[in-house]
Design an enzyme around this catalytic site. Structure first.
Site, PDB file in Angstrom:
ATOM      1  CB  SER A   1     -23.060 -26.546 -15.309  1.00 11.02           C
ATOM      2  OG  SER A   1     -22.070 -27.509 -15.012  1.00 11.02           O
TER       3      SER A   1
ATOM      4  CG  HIS B   1     -19.465 -27.618 -18.672  1.00  7.81           C
ATOM      5  ND1 HIS B   1     -18.505 -26.644 -18.470  1.00  7.81           N
ATOM      6  CD2 HIS B   1     -20.291 -27.568 -17.604  1.00  7.81           C
ATOM      7  CE1 HIS B   1     -18.750 -26.035 -17.325  1.00  7.81           C
ATOM      8  NE2 HIS B   1     -19.824 -26.582 -16.776  1.00  7.81           N
TER       9      HIS B   1
ATOM     10  CG  ASP C   1     -15.742 -26.850 -20.779  1.00  2.37           C
ATOM     11  OD1 ASP C   1     -16.028 -27.964 -20.262  1.00  2.37           O
ATOM     12  OD2 ASP C   1     -16.387 -25.820 -20.520  1.00  2.37           O
TER      13      ASP C   1
END
Length: 179
Positions: free
Chosen positions: A7, A157, A154
C-alpha cells in the site's frame, strides 16, 4: 524503474512516494503495488498477489532498476518463511532481469504495528538481501518517519507529509548507493 510493493507503493493515505522519488532521481517510474500484500501475504482482497506473483508485471516494464519495498503486511508470518520468499523473489528477478539493478527497501515501523515484529521482519529481509548480494535500505535503523506525529494518515499509512519525507529519505539513500 519499477517499485514493487504494498500500500505504500500504491500511495494509500496520500499521494505516495513513487512519483516523487522518481522525479528526484530523474527516473521514469512504474508502480507495481497492491495494498495489503507482502512477500508471503497476498492480502484478503480477491485478485491481490504476493510480490513473487507479480514478476511478469515488473519484467514487462523492462526496468533498469527495481526497488522492492516492504512489507509490514508480513508481520505475523514466520520470519524465516518471509526470508525464504524474499530469497526466491530476488533470485527470480535477477534471472528475469539480469541487467537490472535490484534494491531492497525494508519495512518502516508505523505506530500501529508491533515494533518487535517489524524488527524480526527487517532482519529476515536484510539477511535475504545480503545473501543475494543486494543493497538493503533500512528505514527502521535510519529512523524514517519518526517520531510519527503529523506523518501518518492513520496508524499504518503515511499522509502526504510522511510520503514526502519517505521520498526524500529514499532518494538520498539511493544517491548514497550510486543511483
Amino acid at each position: 524503474m519499477v517499485f514493487l510493493g504494498d500500500s505504500y507503493t500504491v500511495g494509500v493515505g496520500g499521494t505516495g512516494y513513487v512519483a516523487r522519488t522518481a522525479a528526484e532521481l530523474g527516473w521514469v517510474a512504474y508502480a507495481q503495488g497492491e495494498s495489503g500484500t507482502g512477500y508471503r501475504n497476498p492480502s484478503t482482497t480477491p485478485g491481490q498477489t504476493v510480490f513473487g506473483d507479480r514478476i511478469a508485471g515488473v519484467v514487462a516494464a523492462d526496468p533498469d532498476v527495481v526497488v522492492v519495498q516492504g512489507s509490514t503486511n508480513d508481520v505475523g508470518e514466520r520470519p524465516r518463511l518471509v526470508q525464504a520468499a524474499a530469497t526466491d523473489l530476488y533470485a527470480a528477478l535477477h534471472t528475469a532481469l539480469p541487467a537490472a539493478r535490484l534494491v531492497v527497501l525494508g519495512p518502516l515501523s508505523p505506530p500501529d504495528v508491533d515494533a518487535g515484529a517489524v524488527l524480526a521482519l527487517r532482519d529476515a529481509l536484510a539477511a535475504a538481501a545480503s545473501a543475494a548480494g543486494l543493497p538493503y535500505i533500512d528505514p527502521v535503523a535510519g529512523g524514517w518517519l519518526t517520531p510519527p506525529d503529523g506523518l501518518f494518515a492513520d496508524g499504518l499509512h503515511p499522509n502526504d507529509a510522511g510520503y514526502a519525507q519517505l521520498s526524500d529519505d529514499l532518494a538520498a539513500a539511493l544517491h548514497r548507493l550510486g543511483y
